[in-house]
Design a protein around this motif. Structure first.
Motif, short mmCIF file in Angstrom:
data_model
loop_
_atom_site.label_atom_id
_atom_site.label_comp_id
_atom_site.label_asym_id
_atom_site.label_seq_id
_atom_site.Cartn_x
_atom_site.Cartn_y
_atom_site.Cartn_z
N TRP A 26 0.44 2.43 -15.72
CA TRP A 26 1.27 3.10 -14.72
C TRP A 26 0.46 3.40 -13.46
CZ3 TRP A 26 1.02 7.92 -12.40
CH2 TRP A 26 2.15 8.27 -11.65
N MET A 27 -0.79 3.87 -13.63
CA MET A 27 -1.63 4.17 -12.48
C MET A 27 -1.93 2.90 -11.68
SD MET A 27 -2.23 7.32 -11.99
CE MET A 27 -3.60 7.23 -10.88
N ASN A 28 -2.12 1.78 -12.37
CA ASN A 28 -2.35 0.51 -11.69
C ASN A 28 -1.16 0.13 -10.82
OD1 ASN A 28 -3.52 -1.93 -10.98
ND2 ASN A 28 -2.79 -2.97 -12.81
N GLU A 29 0.04 0.25 -11.36
CA GLU A 29 1.25 -0.05 -10.60
C GLU A 29 1.41 0.91 -9.42
OE1 GLU A 29 3.32 -2.67 -10.93
OE2 GLU A 29 1.86 -3.35 -12.40
N PHE A 30 1.12 2.19 -9.64
CA PHE A 30 1.23 3.19 -8.58
C PHE A 30 0.26 2.89 -7.44
CE2 PHE A 30 -0.12 7.30 -6.77
CZ PHE A 30 1.10 7.71 -6.24
N LEU A 31 -0.99 2.56 -7.79
CA LEU A 31 -1.98 2.26 -6.75
C LEU A 31 -1.62 0.99 -5.98
CD1 LEU A 31 -5.30 3.23 -8.51
CD2 LEU A 31 -4.17 4.39 -6.62
N LYS A 32 -1.08 0.00 -6.66
CA LYS A 32 -0.62 -1.21 -5.97
C LYS A 32 0.49 -0.87 -4.98
CE LYS A 32 -1.56 -4.68 -9.52
NZ LYS A 32 -0.92 -5.61 -10.46
N PHE A 33 1.41 0.01 -5.39
CA PHE A 33 2.52 0.41 -4.52
C PHE A 33 2.01 1.17 -3.30
CE2 PHE A 33 5.69 3.68 -3.41
CZ PHE A 33 6.70 2.85 -2.97
N VAL A 34 1.10 2.13 -3.53
CA VAL A 34 0.60 2.95 -2.42
C VAL A 34 -0.23 2.12 -1.46
CG1 VAL A 34 -0.96 4.85 -1.85
CG2 VAL A 34 0.69 5.13 -3.68
N GLY A 36 0.00 -0.95 -0.88
CA GLY A 36 0.84 -1.95 -0.23
C GLY A 36 1.70 -1.37 0.88
N ASN A 37 1.76 -0.04 0.99
CA ASN A 37 2.55 0.64 2.03
C ASN A 37 1.62 1.52 2.86
OD1 ASN A 37 5.22 -0.23 1.16
ND2 ASN A 37 4.78 0.96 -0.66
N PRO A 38 1.19 1.04 4.02
CA PRO A 38 0.20 1.79 4.82
C PRO A 38 0.64 3.22 5.19
CG PRO A 38 0.46 -0.42 5.67
CD PRO A 38 1.51 -0.24 4.63
N ALA A 39 1.90 3.42 5.51
CA ALA A 39 2.35 4.76 5.89
C ALA A 39 2.24 5.72 4.71
CB ALA A 39 3.79 4.71 6.39
N LEU A 40 2.59 5.25 3.55
CA LEU A 40 2.48 6.09 2.35
C LEU A 40 1.02 6.37 2.02
CD1 LEU A 40 4.00 7.48 0.07
CD2 LEU A 40 3.95 5.33 -1.17
N MET A 41 0.16 5.38 2.23
CA MET A 41 -1.26 5.57 1.95
C MET A 41 -1.85 6.61 2.90
SD MET A 41 -4.28 2.79 1.37
CE MET A 41 -4.26 2.08 2.98
N VAL A 42 -1.48 6.57 4.17
CA VAL A 42 -1.99 7.56 5.13
C VAL A 42 -1.52 8.95 4.73
CG1 VAL A 42 -1.78 8.37 7.52
CG2 VAL A 42 -2.24 5.96 7.05
N PHE A 43 -0.24 9.10 4.37
CA PHE A 43 0.28 10.39 3.96
C PHE A 43 -0.47 10.91 2.74
CE2 PHE A 43 3.12 12.73 1.09
CZ PHE A 43 3.36 13.84 1.87
N LEU A 44 -0.70 10.05 1.75
CA LEU A 44 -1.39 10.45 0.53
C LEU A 44 -2.84 10.85 0.83
CD1 LEU A 44 -0.90 10.67 -2.51
CD2 LEU A 44 -1.83 8.38 -2.73
N LEU A 45 -3.52 10.11 1.69
CA LEU A 45 -4.89 10.45 2.04
C LEU A 45 -4.98 11.77 2.79
CD1 LEU A 45 -6.34 6.97 3.08
CD2 LEU A 45 -6.87 8.30 1.03
N VAL A 46 -4.04 12.04 3.69
CA VAL A 46 -4.03 13.30 4.42
C VAL A 46 -3.77 14.46 3.46
CG1 VAL A 46 -2.76 14.66 6.14
CG2 VAL A 46 -3.43 12.31 6.65
#
Length: 64
Positions: A26-34, A36-46
């Motif tokens: 599940w974590m592998n799929e979640f990390l691939k999803f995050v 793969g979406n730059p806006a979501l990755m920026v939000f998660l990092l902030v």
């Protein structure tokens, strides 16, 4: 060992192994999803960096 019953400890270890394997999948799929979406990755990092900064500020003496 057909028909052999598992001891309670062996059954527990087998169940936990299946759980950890599923969690890793599940974590592998979640990390691939995050990633793969730059806006979501920026939000998660902030959000993650804000949480870490808040925890570190509580550790520093004289800061609350």
């Amino acid at each position: 060992m057909e028909g052999a019953e598992l001891t309670p400890m062996a059954e527990f270890i087998s169940t936990m192994s299946s759980f950890v394997t599923g969690l890793m999948s599940w974590m592998n799929e979640f990390l691939k999803f995050v990633t793969g979406n730059p806006a979501l990755m920026v939000f998660l990092l902030v959000a993650l960096s804000g949480t870490v900064i808040g925890i570190v500020r509580r550790w520093l003496p004289g800061r609350a």
